[in-house]
Design a protein around this motif. Structure first.
Motif, mmCIF file in Angstrom:
data_model
loop_
_atom_site.group_PDB
_atom_site.id
_atom_site.type_symbol
_atom_site.label_atom_id
_atom_site.label_comp_id
_atom_site.label_asym_id
_atom_site.label_seq_id
_atom_site.Cartn_x
_atom_site.Cartn_y
_atom_site.Cartn_z
ATOM 1 N N ARG A 165 1.216 -1.426 -0.038
ATOM 2 C CA ARG A 165 -0.114 -0.277 0.357
ATOM 3 C C ARG A 165 1.190 1.304 0.465
ATOM 4 N NH1 ARG A 165 -5.482 -0.775 2.943
ATOM 5 N NH2 ARG A 165 -4.998 -2.477 1.892
ATOM 6 N N ALA B 262 0.743 3.871 -3.498
ATOM 7 C CA ALA B 262 0.983 4.907 -2.381
ATOM 8 C C ALA B 262 2.036 6.540 -2.780
ATOM 9 C CB ALA B 262 0.749 5.563 -0.938
ATOM 10 N N THR C 181 1.892 9.647 -5.359
ATOM 11 C CA THR C 181 2.293 10.621 -4.950
ATOM 12 C C THR C 181 3.560 11.267 -6.146
ATOM 13 O OG1 THR C 181 3.001 10.059 -2.895
ATOM 14 C CG2 THR C 181 3.901 12.562 -3.202
ATOM 15 N N LYS D 73 -5.873 10.642 -2.788
ATOM 16 C CA LYS D 73 -5.514 9.203 -3.118
ATOM 17 C C LYS D 73 -4.416 9.141 -2.157
ATOM 18 C CE LYS D 73 -6.885 5.223 -4.417
ATOM 19 N NZ LYS D 73 -8.318 4.477 -3.084
ATOM 20 N N ALA D 74 -3.090 9.448 -2.815
ATOM 21 C CA ALA D 74 -1.975 8.883 -2.147
ATOM 22 C C ALA D 74 -2.000 9.230 -0.631
ATOM 23 C CB ALA D 74 -0.738 9.683 -2.669
ATOM 24 N N LEU E 56 -4.140 6.312 0.898
ATOM 25 C CA LEU E 56 -2.869 5.135 1.382
ATOM 26 C C LEU E 56 -1.899 5.018 2.013
ATOM 27 C CD1 LEU E 56 -3.233 4.277 -3.009
ATOM 28 C CD2 LEU E 56 -4.165 2.651 -0.597
#
Length: 219
Positions: free
Chosen positions: A24, A28, A32, A39-40, A43
């Motif tokens: 995960r 992420a 980035t 979203k990053a 996560l």
């Protein structure tokens, strides 16, 4: 990113928390780089929770990256709250892993600077530099690219800090060397390396060299 997504999906069938949080984290990290900060951030928070029992020292590193995405997404106050919370800088210091300490302090510095708190930003940078100079500078970790990028960002943006200060110039030179070292083994780090070398040359009126570095960063 597709490969990281497949690895993350496969990890949900693995009992080991180590691989679940690492997959995960890496997804992420990739998000980035491409600017999907929302979203990053989510996560990285999930990775931090998964790492609590598997790799406690990784909690702070994941939270620091979550905070970095908050800063990049225009939310520095939220980033500071995360880094000054129980799982932030204080947790990194308690675990004693240099890379986590340097990362959390570097992101804290960038967040402070985003709010115009220059003295606090420089204090965090100098503490991170002190830790890095104790022996383990954290460059064995991929996330150190972001850490030293954040440190250089503060060094180069605060009133030309280091421009007329020998100690500051030495620090900037050292960080550029660290980025160059990491860029040799992490291809994505080459863009950061050229970006900050270009900014450094620009400050010193080496415009032709600066332009060359900026062009290589874009490539």
């Amino acid at each position: 990113i597709k490969l990281f997504q497949e690895a993350e999906a496969a990890s949900t069938e693995i009992v080991s928390g180590v691989w679940r949080h690492r997959s995960r984290y890496m997804l992420a990290d990739a998000l980035t780089w491409v600017g999907d900060f929302e979203k990053a951030h989510t996560l990285f928070l999930e990775a931090a929770e998964l790492s609590r029992k598997a790799e406690p020292h990784a909690v702070t590193q994941a939270l620091a990256m979550a905070a970095l995405n908050l800063v990049r997404n225009g939310k520095p106050q939220q980033a500071i709250a995360l880094l000054e919370g129980p799982d932030g800088v204080s947790h990194a210091l308690a675990c004693g892993v240099p890379a986590s300490v340097i990362m959390s302090l570097a992101v804290l510095a960038e967040a402070r600077l985003a709010l115009g708190q220059e003295d606090e930003a420089l204090a965090a940078v100098e503490e991170a530099e002190h830790r890095a100079n104790q022996g383990d500078d954290g460059t064995g970790y991929y996330s150190a690219l972001f850490a030293y990028g954040a440190i250089l960002s503060v060094r180069l943006r605060v009133k030309n800090y280091g421009e007329k200060d020998a100690k500051g110039r030495r620090a900037i030179d050292t960080h550029l060397q660290r980025l160059a070292k990491m860029a040799r083994i992490a291809p994505l780090g080459r863009a950061l390396n050229h970006l900050y070398r270009g900014l450094y040359d620009q400050q010193h009126n080496k415009l032709r060299s600066a332009r060359a570095h900026f062009e290589r960063a874009v490539d």
